[in-house]
Every structure is written in structure tokens, then in C-alpha cells.
Design a protein around this motif. Structure first.
Motif, mmCIF file in Angstrom:
data_model
loop_
_atom_site.group_PDB
_atom_site.id
_atom_site.type_symbol
_atom_site.label_atom_id
_atom_site.label_comp_id
_atom_site.label_asym_id
_atom_site.label_seq_id
_atom_site.Cartn_x
_atom_site.Cartn_y
_atom_site.Cartn_z
ATOM 1 N N LEU A 74 1.136 -1.146 0.375
ATOM 2 C CA LEU A 74 -0.261 -0.156 -0.465
ATOM 3 C C LEU A 74 0.912 1.314 0.191
ATOM 4 N N SER A 75 2.379 0.976 0.820
ATOM 5 C CA SER A 75 2.425 2.276 0.748
ATOM 6 C C SER A 75 3.533 2.661 -0.510
ATOM 7 N N GLY A 76 3.911 1.764 -1.147
ATOM 8 C CA GLY A 76 4.801 2.058 -2.301
ATOM 9 C C GLY A 76 3.879 2.067 -3.265
ATOM 10 N N ARG A 77 2.373 2.027 -3.070
ATOM 11 C CA ARG A 77 1.409 2.289 -4.195
ATOM 12 C C ARG A 77 0.780 3.563 -4.047
ATOM 13 N N GLU A 78 0.685 4.536 -2.921
ATOM 14 C CA GLU A 78 -0.516 5.265 -2.297
ATOM 15 C C GLU A 78 1.438 6.242 -2.278
ATOM 16 N N PHE A 79 0.613 7.537 -2.761
ATOM 17 C CA PHE A 79 1.303 8.930 -2.356
ATOM 18 C C PHE A 79 0.378 10.085 -2.214
ATOM 19 N N MET A 80 -0.094 9.679 -0.988
ATOM 20 C CA MET A 80 -1.580 10.675 -0.956
ATOM 21 C C MET A 80 -0.592 11.990 0.981
ATOM 22 N N PRO A 81 0.157 13.385 0.508
ATOM 23 C CA PRO A 81 1.440 13.555 1.383
ATOM 24 C C PRO A 81 -0.089 13.973 2.296
ATOM 25 N N GLU A 82 0.485 14.316 3.596
ATOM 26 C CA GLU A 82 -0.858 14.892 4.781
ATOM 27 C C GLU A 82 0.195 16.601 5.253
ATOM 28 N N ILE A 83 -0.913 17.208 4.966
ATOM 29 C CA ILE A 83 -0.335 18.783 4.740
ATOM 30 C C ILE A 83 0.198 18.983 7.032
ATOM 31 N N SER A 84 0.830 19.771 7.184
ATOM 32 C CA SER A 84 1.353 19.729 8.375
ATOM 33 C C SER A 84 1.423 21.435 8.967
ATOM 34 N N ARG A 85 1.363 22.223 7.223
ATOM 35 C CA ARG A 85 0.644 23.568 7.525
ATOM 36 C C ARG A 85 1.425 24.307 6.065
ATOM 37 N N ILE A 86 0.210 25.620 5.707
ATOM 38 C CA ILE A 86 0.323 26.039 4.838
ATOM 39 C C ILE A 86 1.355 27.161 5.124
ATOM 40 N N VAL A 87 2.370 27.757 4.511
ATOM 41 C CA VAL A 87 3.632 28.505 4.629
ATOM 42 C C VAL A 87 3.009 29.878 3.797
ATOM 43 N N ALA A 88 2.510 29.223 2.093
ATOM 44 C CA ALA A 88 2.258 30.565 2.194
ATOM 45 C C ALA A 88 1.204 30.417 1.044
ATOM 46 N N VAL A 89 0.541 31.616 -0.109
ATOM 47 C CA VAL A 89 0.212 31.343 -1.386
ATOM 48 C C VAL A 89 0.375 32.402 -2.362
ATOM 49 N N THR A 90 0.278 32.500 -3.140
ATOM 50 C CA THR A 90 0.788 33.540 -4.145
ATOM 51 C C THR A 90 -0.017 34.112 -3.986
ATOM 52 N N SER A 91 -1.545 34.104 -4.321
ATOM 53 C CA SER A 91 -2.480 34.765 -4.503
ATOM 54 C C SER A 91 -3.587 34.254 -3.490
ATOM 55 N N PHE A 92 -4.704 35.329 -3.625
ATOM 56 C CA PHE A 92 -5.931 34.488 -2.839
ATOM 57 C C PHE A 92 -7.081 34.445 -3.886
ATOM 58 N N ALA A 93 -6.637 34.903 -5.145
ATOM 59 C CA ALA A 93 -7.193 34.752 -6.644
ATOM 60 C C ALA A 93 -7.088 33.100 -6.920
ATOM 61 N N THR A 94 -7.852 31.748 -7.271
ATOM 62 C CA THR A 94 -7.358 31.207 -8.066
ATOM 63 C C THR A 94 -7.130 31.080 -9.817
ATOM 64 N N PRO A 95 -5.948 30.535 -10.516
ATOM 65 C CA PRO A 95 -5.353 29.524 -9.544
ATOM 66 C C PRO A 95 -3.688 30.467 -9.069
ATOM 67 N N CYS A 96 -3.759 29.466 -8.473
ATOM 68 C CA CYS A 96 -2.756 30.369 -7.216
ATOM 69 C C CYS A 96 -1.745 28.889 -7.092
ATOM 70 N N THR A 97 -0.001 28.961 -5.970
ATOM 71 C CA THR A 97 0.694 28.410 -5.911
ATOM 72 C C THR A 97 1.648 28.497 -4.397
ATOM 73 N N TRP A 98 0.635 27.409 -3.387
ATOM 74 C CA TRP A 98 1.093 26.951 -2.434
ATOM 75 C C TRP A 98 2.059 26.899 -2.327
ATOM 76 N N THR A 99 2.557 27.121 -0.945
ATOM 77 C CA THR A 99 3.748 26.351 -0.340
ATOM 78 C C THR A 99 3.575 25.860 1.119
ATOM 79 N N VAL A 100 3.700 24.392 1.248
ATOM 80 C CA VAL A 100 3.117 23.651 2.284
ATOM 81 C C VAL A 100 4.387 22.782 3.230
ATOM 82 N N ASN A 101 3.497 22.568 3.743
ATOM 83 C CA ASN A 101 4.790 21.715 4.848
ATOM 84 C C ASN A 101 4.578 20.051 4.495
ATOM 85 N N THR A 102 4.856 18.792 4.423
ATOM 86 C CA THR A 102 4.024 18.040 4.305
ATOM 87 C C THR A 102 4.613 17.291 5.106
ATOM 88 N N ASP A 103 3.431 15.371 5.359
ATOM 89 C CA ASP A 103 4.826 14.176 6.513
ATOM 90 C C ASP A 103 6.021 13.804 4.928
#
Length: 155
Positions: A74-103
Motif C-alpha cells: 500500500l505504501s508503495g502504491r499510494e502517494f497522499m502527502p499530509e499537510i501539516s502547515r500552509i506556509v504561503a500562497v501566491t494569491s487568494f485568487a485561483t489559480p495560485c501556488t501554495w507552499t506547504v509543509n507535509t509529512d
């Protein structure tokens, strides 16, 4: 609990399932029925055609060696990072780039639109990036104040 199949990994790294009747299925894959809400419950072992050849109610009920094989697959087949913190977003309008910390490490992804943030439960979110990669926020209440403030702008 006894199981009605045998599961091994062959020398080529593929899972091989042998049923109680002696039918051998090479190259089976483990698929979660409820990957977010109950990741350890309801696992199907499917053959290369996608047909279910065995069902596992709960991984913890399996013998340790078989459970380890299933978890590894299962671990080799699945890839679903878990977000622990949202560091920044480039804009509050979409599309936008999110910078996040994950597991799985720090990353950036592009959010196409607010509709790509799905609420699974009152506190669990699934966020899809522009490439279809899913990011999980297991519990919004566990996020820091800065992350919650950013997330609130999109919900």
C-alpha cells in the motif's frame, strides 16, 4: 484469526496470492476501500485485471508477516502527502501556488480552483493540485493559526 489465503513476495518483487483452493494469482495489488477514513480496514487484493481475489477486513487481524507485506504494498502504491502547515500562497485568487509543509517534506503545488478543496468530514480536507496529486489535511483544528487563516480564505 486465520486467513484463507497465502501471500508472499516473489523474487521479482510482485505479490503472489495463493487461495485456499490452490489458485495462484501473481502480481496482486492491495487497494484501500476507505483510504482516508479507515486506512487499515477494508483492503481488497486485486489481480492484474482489477478483479478482487481476496478481501481483508482489518490489517491488524492478519499474521504479522502478511500484514507487513500488505502495508508495504500500500505504501508503495499510494502517494497522499499530509499537510501539516500552509506556509504561503501566491494569491487568494485561483489559480495560485501554495507552499506547504507535509509529512513527505516541503513542497509547492498549484491550486486550480476552490472546487479542488473537498471537505471529507467536518475537519478533514482533500486538496487536489493541477496535476491530480491529492494532499490531505487530516484535521483542520490541528493546523497553526497562520495556516487556518489562509485556508479560511479558500473555504
Amino acid at each position: 484469526m486465520s486467513i484463507n489465503f497465502e501471500l508472499i513476495r516473489n523474487p521479482f518483487g510482485k505479490l503472489v496470492l495463493t487461495t485456499a483452493e490452490g489458485v495462484v494469482h501473481e502480481g496482486v495489488a492491495a487497494v484501500r476501500a476507505f483510504p482516508v477514513q479507515a486506512p487499515e480496514d477494508g483492503i481488497a487484493l486485486v489481480n492484474h485485471d482489477g478483479k478482487e481475489v481476496a478481501w481483508i477486513d482489518r490489517i491488524e487481524d492478519l499474521p504479522a508477516a502478511v500484514g507487513a507485506l500488505v502495508r508495504e504494498e500500500l505504501s508503495g502504491r499510494e502517494f497522499m502527502p499530509e499537510i501539516s502547515r500552509i506556509v504561503a500562497v501566491t494569491s487568494f485568487a485561483t489559480p495560485c501556488t501554495w507552499t506547504v509543509n507535509t509529512d513527505r517534506g516541503d513542497t509547492e503545488f498549484v491550486l486550480r480552483g476552490e472546487e479542488d478543496i473537498r471537505r471529507l468530514t467536518a475537519d478533514t480536507l482533500l486538496i487536489s493540485d493541477i496535476h491530480g496529486i491529492h494532499f490531505l489535511v487530516r484535521d483542520v483544528r490541528e493546523l497553526d493559526k497562520h495556516s487556518k487563516k489562509i485556508l479560511d480564505r479558500f473555504l
